[in-house]
Structure formats: structure tokens, C-alpha cells
Design an enzyme around this catalytic site. Structure first.
Site, PDB file in Angstrom:
ATOM      1  N   ASP A   1       0.833  -1.193   0.000  1.00 47.89           N
ATOM      2  CA  ASP A   1       0.000   0.000   0.000  1.00 47.89           C
ATOM      3  C   ASP A   1       0.875   1.253   0.000  1.00 47.89           C
ATOM      4  OD1 ASP A   1      -2.714   1.242   0.441  1.00 47.89           O
ATOM      5  OD2 ASP A   1      -1.711   1.951   2.259  1.00 47.89           O
TER       6      ASP A   1
ATOM      7  N   GLU B   1       1.813  -0.438  -5.078  1.00 48.46           N
ATOM      8  CA  GLU B   1       0.914   0.663  -5.401  1.00 48.46           C
ATOM      9  C   GLU B   1       1.827   1.876  -5.551  1.00 48.46           C
ATOM     10  OE1 GLU B   1      -3.280   2.517  -3.806  1.00 48.46           O
ATOM     11  OE2 GLU B   1      -1.678   2.248  -2.333  1.00 48.46           O
TER      12      GLU B   1
END
Length: 703
Positions: free
Chosen positions: A355, A392
Site C-alpha cells: 500500500d 501501489e
């Protein structure tokens, strides 16, 4: 680093004898290289580190007790360098919980926040107490303590080889939301076991990888609030409390000192069914927040090491959540490496999606690094050698690295450009056909195969963050009012289209158009080079009612409505067909041996073969995949034609040798028959009509 009984060398006839007595407990200096709490013969080894602390106490609690029954201060000779280590003998691991107290200087301007009154969670804790019952606030004054975990799970025979990245079809899901609805009809809804009950469904769908939204321990009650009599929680779990501990409230029962067993059973069951497990991991921030947040772990151990701090001692906030983990400090690097090695060796995880991964490439003052030490270490770590690493490739501080994320040919990326460009193209924005062709052929404009390898792009149109596929073609704007922020949260640029009516409708023409748009999206995603990923529930038109940021919605907005599976069975069967089609045609997934027909591995076309249409006027994009499939001893030829315009267009297919012909495998523009079994594929005329807003997929076959 994990310590097992096999790591101890015991001389026959001799025992390790305790050297000291502290408050009635027999102790000795421990194993300094093994962080966390580890069972050894006759006792438990406790090891932690702090660079700034002046003293350290080990606290032992009875279950749910407010005060410790023992506070064992580490003697000076139980410290080497900055590491404290102690073996405590005679402990029954099922009878206690543990934590620490550290003393040291307190100077906020220097980033020092030592406080001898704070009870601190072990950063290497394998299990966190007080979190086992979802939605229940812990009544203890000090809610975060740790338990010692017994690691005795039998994995049996392991699979011989991991699934290659290009062969994956990734299915993103939330463990709780996947089965929490009563419509899931599982015995243990909202749990790891409930997900395990759904493995036959996953096999039927055809996916071979699940990407689990955060399963690290988090406190869903952290920011609990009432909005219009609805309780809003930290449902998604992107605020980690501990990196090494599984979320105990996802277990169907309390697993005292065996935390993680149900998750391990799930992972083994998925592996037994040839399904990879990828964890969505959050190493960019923690639940401790900013200056106003609690101090329960890293702040109390070494605040100025674990977090990026401004010159005046405040917290940089590149995560958007109050603090930013200082990932390229050597101590934090080692913590993250140890953590990922632990999940791979003790849980047999196959991959990680990071993330806001751009934070992992920032220096201690927040500037981007050209060769980030952490990312390089992860790329070359031997334990992680076969593990998928997916970034990401952006963060909340504006660092956008899609196509430029440091990779060493090991890192793949969530291709946000694929999502944005393909959404625009598929809904009919002008001038997008050329860009769409780039995305369908693996985004070579972003990922040079020489420098990035062939597996860099994870293609997706939907994920947890944003609209579902159904909502993508049902709403022009987000509808996040239920989140309590006056609809100001969530993305505004969704590149969505409601097909004529906002939200629900009974209009059969609009419903038919929405269905076709969803089929177009699925067909294009499964016929694109790169690794496809889609959001759970998209295959049966699950909706979030226009909420594109349901991070706090632990209710029907977020829970999958399994009644839609039967209602929209045709959509499920279309997804299933397209996944199987992708698996049957390796030319889509990778470069094969050259085709004897002479076609390149990938080529871009327009309404006329070998001639892409002019970008400014093009609404049609065609891609040809070709190569010789050695495994099945035949030419693999797939031609994908996409018309994003609202009028039909005449198209011409590429010429094939006399013994070959084009046959139609998919036609979303045919309201009666969108897909065909191989033996039923109708032959295609060289010149044919490509319907409005439709996709036709052709297969070159011998006549």
C-alpha cells in the site's frame, strides 16, 4: 528472525541453568539475535531493541488483568549494544500476556518520546490481545499486549513451483466483507473459515490468486463514530497495530497462543486448490497517528527512528494518515524484512501488495531516492526470491511512480494508468484508442521489457478503492454521504458513466447497456498483456450504491450480496468464460515462440488491419496476439476488436493462410449469444460489422 527449538544446540546430559533471580523468576541473558517472544525448552526468550532507552522492563499480565503480576527489569548485562534479551524460565505461555515499559529522554523537538508510564506492545509480537471480538471496545486501560504463539502447524507437502506472475488472475477481497452477509450461506460468516468455505466457488470462477485486504492486526474501533444511527468503523483495516500478528477478529474462535492457525488452514486450503495468496500490506504508517495520537508501540521504543520527523520533531504525513514510517532507516528496513520473511516462512504467503509503496522509496527527510535501500533489499532477499512484489506506485504526498517505480526486474505495479485510460476509452472518450492499445499490449510505453521484464503491469479497472464494476456504469458521481464527510471524501475523477440514469433503474435498455459495458470491461481486461486483477463481486454485479470510499462501512454497503450471484448468473458465466479463455491462450499472457505465419507477438490495428486509425478520431482499437504454443503444438492467434463508439463500424480482419480461418469466441454486441464453446465458434467473414459499444474476440484456427 524466528527461533525454533531446532535452533538450540543442547549437550546431552546438560541443561541450561538459570543464572539470576529477579522477583522470584529464574532468568538468564537470552538469544540476542531473535526478536520477539519465542518458546524455548523450559522457558520463553524475550528480545527487543531500543537505541534511545536508558532502561527496560518486561511486564507479565494474567489474561485481561489491569496490572502486571510481574515487572522484570533487564539487568545491565542483559543488554548488548541496543538489544535487550532475557530468558524467563518456568512460564506457561497459556497463562500470561506480556508488554514492555521503557524509560529514556523526552524531548518532542528532538523526536524523543520515552515515557516510563506507557505500556508498549512488542513490535515483533506474533499475536495481540484484546482484539478478538469484532466491533467490541476493549475495556482494559492498556489495550495492546502480546501473547506468545506456538508455531506447530503442519504444512504437509508443499507445491512444487509458484504460479508465474503472467499466469495469475488476481481476485481482490476483504476477508470480513466477502462472507459477512447472511446471503453467503456459510457457517462462519466474516472470518478466515468463512472464506475457506467459499473455495469451491473460487475454483468454479477460475481465478488462481486471492489478494487479501489487510489481515495484520488492526483496531476497527479506533475511530468508531455514529452517523445517522449507523456505527462507522475502521472496516478496511489500513491502520496497522502490529505487522507480525494476524487480525484475531477474523478468526471464528479465540485462538489463545495459537493465533494464526485458522489463517494458516485457509492458506493451505487455497494452496491445495492451486490458488496463490497475496497479502495487502501497509508499511507506510501505523495506527499511532500524529502528535495527537496514542503511544503504544513505536513511539515509545524509538520515535525518532521509526517515523519520518520534521526538523522540529513533528510527523511528516506522506501517508495521509498522520504519520509516515521511516522505511529507509536501517532498523526499520530490518523490521520490514524480518516481517515479510516471517509471513513467507511461517504462513507460506506467495506475494505482497504494498500500500502506498512510493513511501518505501523516500529518504528519512521524505525526498525520493534513486536506489531505495529497502526496495533493493526486498528485490534481492533470498527468502523472498519467489515471492510476488507488487507496488501501489504512488503515495498521498504526490509521488506518482507508475512506470518508474524502482524494480530491479522484480517489482510489479498496480497500473493506475491502465485503470484510468481504459475507463476513459471504454466509455467513449475521444482520442483514446491509441492509448488503449498500449495498455492492452502491456503498456510498453511505461514498462520497457528490457529494463522492467515482462511482468511489470498489474492491470485493473476496479479495486477496493473506488467504484465496483457495476457502479462504474451506474453512477456519474460518487455518493459517499453515509461516510459522514458531506460527500467530500473519495475520488472525484472516477471516469465513470451511468449510461443515462444515475443509480437504480427499471429501464430495460439502460440495464442492457450497463450489462454490455461490464462485459466489455471484463473481455478487455482478460485479453490484455499483464496480470489481470478485479474486485470480488464484480463477477455478479455487486454494488456499493455509488459509494466509492466505503472504508468505514461495515454493513450492506460493503458486504457482498450473494443473492446477486443467482440473479446475475449470466455475468458470472461471462467472467468464468473469459478467465478460462485467457488461460487457454498463452499468446495473450506472454511472448511465445515466433508464429510460422509471420505475425509478431503483439501488434496494433484499426478498422483496417495493420493500420491503426488516426488517434484524434479513433474509437476502435484492435490488438493481435500470436505465437506458437509448444505445449499444445499449435499456432495461438487471438484478435481483439473493441469499438467504444455509439455507432457500429465496418472492420476488416487480417489475412490468414488458406488452411486457417477466423472464428468468433466472444461478441458482446450479440444480445442472444456473447460466448461460444470452441466447437461452436462461428466462422467470421473477412469484412464484418463491429457493433456499437462492443467487443469481438476472434481466434485463428485451422479449418
Amino acid at each position: 528472525m524466528s527461533l525454533h527449538t531446532s535452533d538450540l544446540v543442547l549437550v546431552p546430559g546438560r541443561q541450561l541453568k538459570p543464572l539470576d533471580n529477579i522477583d522470584g523468576f529464574q532468568v538468564r541473558p537470552g538469544f540476542f539475535r531473535f526478536f520477539g517472544a519465542t518458546i524455548i525448552p523450559g522457558g520463553v526468550n524475550f528480545t527487543i531493541q531500543s537505541h534511545g532507552a536508558t532502561s527496560c522492563e518486561l511486564l507479565l499480565f494474567h489474561r485481561e488483568a489491569e496490572e502486571p503480576f510481574a515487572a522484570l527489569k533487564f539487568p545491565d548485562n542483559y543488554k548488548i549494544g541496543f538489544v535487550y534479551s532475557m530468558i524467563v524460565f518456568g512460564l506457561d505461555v497459556e497463562e500470561f500476556e506480556y508488554a514492555y515499559r521503557l524509560d529514556g529522554p523526552y524531548d518532542e523537538k528532538k523526536g524523543l518520546r520515552f515515557d516510563k508510564t506507557k505500556i508498549l506492545l512488542d513490535p515483533y509480537a506474533r499475536a495481540v490481545t484484546g482484539q478478538s471480538h469484532w466491533g467490541c471496545k476493549n475495556n482494559l486501560q492498556h489495550s495492546y499486549r502480546a501473547r506468545v504463539v506456538q508455531n506447530n502447524f503442519d504444512w504437509g507437502l508443499e507445491r512444487s513451483a509458484p504460479i508465474p506472475m503472467e499466469d495469475l488472475v488476481i481476485y481482490e477481497l476483504h476477508v470480513r466483507g466477502f462472507t459477512k452477509s447472511h446471503t453467503s450461506n456459510v457457517a462462519c460468516p466474516g472470518t478466515f473459515r468463512g472464506l475457506e468455505e467459499k473455495i469451491p466457488y473460487l475454483k468454479k470462477l477460475g481465478i488462481n490468486a486471492v489478494e487479501l485486504m489487510p489481515v495484520f492486526e488492526f483496531d476497527e474501533m479506533r475511530d468508531a463514530r455514529l452517523i445517522d444511527e449507523n456505527e462507522l468503523l475502521d472496516y478496511w483495516g489500513y491502520n496497522p497495530v502490529c505487522f507480525f500478528a494476524p487480525n484475531t477478529s477474523y478468526a471464528s474462535g479465540v485462538e489463545y497462543n495459537r493465533e494464526g492457525m485458522e489463517l494458516k488452514h485457509l492458506i493451505k486450503a487455497l494452496h491445495d486448490n492451486e490458488i496463490d495468496v497475496i497479502l495487502d500490506v501497509v508499511f507506510n504508517h501505523t495506527a499511532e497517528g500524529n502528535e495527537m495520537g496514542p503511544s503504544f508501540c513505536f513511539k515509545g521504543f524509538d520515535n525518532n527512528i521509526y517515523y519520518m520527523l520534521t526538523p522540529d520533531g513533528n510527523y511528516y504525513n506522506f501517508s495521509g494518515c498522520g504519520n509516515t514510517l521511516n522505511c529507509n532507516h536501517p532498523v526499520v528496513q530490518e523490521l520490514i524484512l524480518d516481517c515479510l520473511r516471517y509471513w513467507v516462512t511461517d504462513y507460506r504467503v506467495d506475494g505482497f501488495r504494498f500500500d502506498l509503496a512510493s513511501i518505501l522509496g523516500r529518504s528519512e527527510n521524505g525526498t525520493p531516492l534513486n536506489q531505495p535501500p529497502l526496495l533493493r533489499s526486498l528485490a534481492f532477499d533470498p527468502i523472498l526470491g519467489n515471492v510476488k512484489l507488487i507496488a501501489e506506485a504512488w503515495d498521498a504526498g504526490g509521488l506518482y511512480q507508475v512506470g518508474s517505480f524502482p524494480s530491479w526486474k522484480r517489482w510489479a505495479e498496480w497500473n493506475g494508468r491502465y485503470r484510468d485510460d481504459m475507463r476513459c476509452f471504454l466509455k467513449g472518450d475521444p482520442g483514446m484508442a491509441g492509448i488503449a492499445a498500449q495498455r492492452m499490449t502491456g503498456s510498453p510505453d511505461l514498462y520497457d521489457p528490457v529494463y522492467r521484464g515482462g511482468n511489470a503491469s498489474v492491470n485493473f479497472l476496479t479495486c477496493h478503492d473506488g467504484f465496483t464494476l457495476n457502479d462504474l456504469y451506474s453512477y456519474n458521481q460518487k455518493h459517499n454521504e453515509a461516510n459522514g464527510w458531506n460527500n467530500t471524501d473519495g475520488y472525484d475523477d472516477n471516469n465513470s458513466w451511468n449510461c443515462g440514469v444515475e443509480g437504480d433503474t427499471d429501464d430495460p435498455d439502460i440495464l442492457a447497456l450497463r450489462r454490455k459495458m461490464m462485459m466489455n470491461a471484463c473481455a478487455v481486461l482478460m485479453c490484455s498483456r499483464g496480470t489481470p486483477m478485479f474486485l470480488s463481486g464484480d463477477e455478479f454485479c455487486d454494488t456499493r450504491y455509488g459509494n466509492n470510499n466505503p472504508y468505514c462501512q461495515d454493513n450492506a454497503i460493503s458486504w457482498l450480496d450473494w443473492s446477486l450471484y443467482e440473479k446475475n448468473r449470466d455475468m458470472f458465466e461471462f467472467f468464468r468464460y473469459m478467465i478460462a479463455f485467457r488461460m487457454d491462450h498463452p499468446a495473450i499472457r506472454r511472448d511465445l515462440e515466433p508464429s510460422y505465419i509471420g505475425f509478431p507477438s503483439m501488434s496494433i490495428h484499426g478498422l483496417t488491419p495493420w493500420k491503426p486509425d488516426e488517434p484524434e478520431s479513433a474509437y476502435v482499437s484492435c490488438v493481435l496476439f500470436s505465437g506458437y504454443d509448444e505445449e499444445n503444438s499449435h499456432e495461438d492467434l487471438v484478435y481483439v476488436a473493441v469499438n467504444a463508439h455509439w455507432t457500429a463500424a465496418e472492420m476488416t480482419l487480417p489475412d490468414l493462410p488458406e488452411e486457417y480461418c477466423w472464428r468468433i469466441a466472444v461478441n458482446t454486441g450479440d444480445p442472444k449469444r456473447q460466448t461460444f464453446a470452441e466447437k461452436e465458434m462461428p466462422p467470421a467473414e473477412k469484412n464484418l460489422l463491429l457493433g456499437e459499444r462492443s467487443v469481438i474476440v476472434f481466434v485463428g484456427m485451422k479449418q
